[in-house]
Design an enzyme around this catalytic site. Sequence first.
Site, PDB file in Angstrom:
ATOM      1  N   GLU A 158      -0.342 -12.517  -1.840  1.00 52.16           N
ATOM      2  CA  GLU A 158      -2.047 -12.281  -2.689  1.00 52.16           C
ATOM      3  C   GLU A 158      -2.624 -13.415  -3.526  1.00 52.16           C
ATOM      4  O   GLU A 158      -1.968 -14.284  -4.450  1.00 52.16           O
ATOM      5  CB  GLU A 158      -2.035 -10.338  -2.814  1.00 52.16           C
TER       6      GLU A 158
ATOM      7  N   SER B  69       0.862  -0.937   0.491  1.00 52.30           N
ATOM      8  CA  SER B  69       0.002   0.540  -0.522  1.00 52.30           C
ATOM      9  C   SER B  69       1.169   1.515  -0.086  1.00 52.30           C
ATOM     10  O   SER B  69       0.368   2.101  -0.395  1.00 52.30           O
ATOM     11  CB  SER B  69      -0.992   0.059   1.335  1.00 52.30           C
TER      12      SER B  69
ATOM     13  N   ASP C 243       5.362  -7.443   2.584  1.00 50.66           N
ATOM     14  CA  ASP C 243       4.747  -7.523   1.554  1.00 50.66           C
ATOM     15  C   ASP C 243       5.896  -8.039   0.093  1.00 50.66           C
ATOM     16  O   ASP C 243       6.314  -7.371  -0.460  1.00 50.66           O
ATOM     17  CB  ASP C 243       3.663  -6.986   1.252  1.00 50.66           C
TER      18      ASP C 243
ATOM     19  N   GLU D 218      -9.639  -9.470   2.877  1.00 55.33           N
ATOM     20  CA  GLU D 218      -9.836  -7.581   2.288  1.00 55.33           C
ATOM     21  C   GLU D 218     -11.515  -7.729   1.842  1.00 55.33           C
ATOM     22  O   GLU D 218     -11.324  -8.214   0.718  1.00 55.33           O
ATOM     23  CB  GLU D 218      -8.694  -7.636   1.700  1.00 55.33           C
TER      24      GLU D 218
END
Length: 278
Positions: free
Chosen positions: A118, A48, A86, A185
């Site tokens: 992810e 992010s 991440d 999420e």
Amino acid sequence: MAKVKLTIPQFKALKAQGKKFTLVTAYDVLLASIIDKTPIEMILVGDSMGMVVFGYNSTVPVTMEDIIHHTKPVVHGAPGTFIVGDMPFGSYNVSVEDAIRNANRIMKEGGADAVKLEGGAKVAHIVKAMVDGGIPVMGHIGLTPQTANQLGGFKVQGKDAAAAKQLIEDAKALEEAGAFAVVLECVPSPVAKLITEQIAIPTMGIGGGPHCDAQVLVTQDLLGMFDRFVPKFVKQYAKLNGQMVDALNQFYQESMDGTFPGPEYSFGMKEEDLKQLY
Ligand code: KIV
């Protein structure tokens, strides 16, 4: 008393005991050291940063170098907090070997305690290979920002029965592959509840409702610093953006009218030394 970093078995034990925990993001030493003063147990050096730090419209352009560069100061600033780095877009979709090599770098060069990537069942074989190689992996399903284009944008996921079933399968596949936790999420609360009940590893909700084992927010969102857009799931616990603008305006104004710096912010010298200058 100094804050003590929790371990992966301790995070799993929290779930088993029905206790909750929290994760927030940080990208620099200043915020990391502030978070380390709180009981918040985990920090994510999230991609992010693409939006929050670099001003991109998505997380896709974030690179391995960006993640490693920003993980180092966070590790330095928060020795009592578990740090997750991440894996950016492109760092685990080429080959399993590439994924392991990149995860190794985030841990060896960045100093992270674990990595996050992810995807669900489709990436489970990659997660398994990484875990077999000794890398602690956190999963991330539901709205996966790196593939938001494929999902049709930044939208709630798992809204109909078929999509919800797929999310449950994804969570189970990640658990079976050895992931130690999974981020949910933008998932409807009842679906997040079902997933939380059906897997033994902690679920970590960001827009996942109250039943998740952990709650997650981007720090700049919860502090009200990032105001380009505020998703529905974000509660702003402070309005720092406005306070920062006010402070900067006041500094500007006082510099213009001469009230800053007053004597308390200035340095003097002895009168006798000063006289010798004239
Ligand atoms: O990059 C990030 O901040 C994240 C959170 C939204 C979980 O992945």
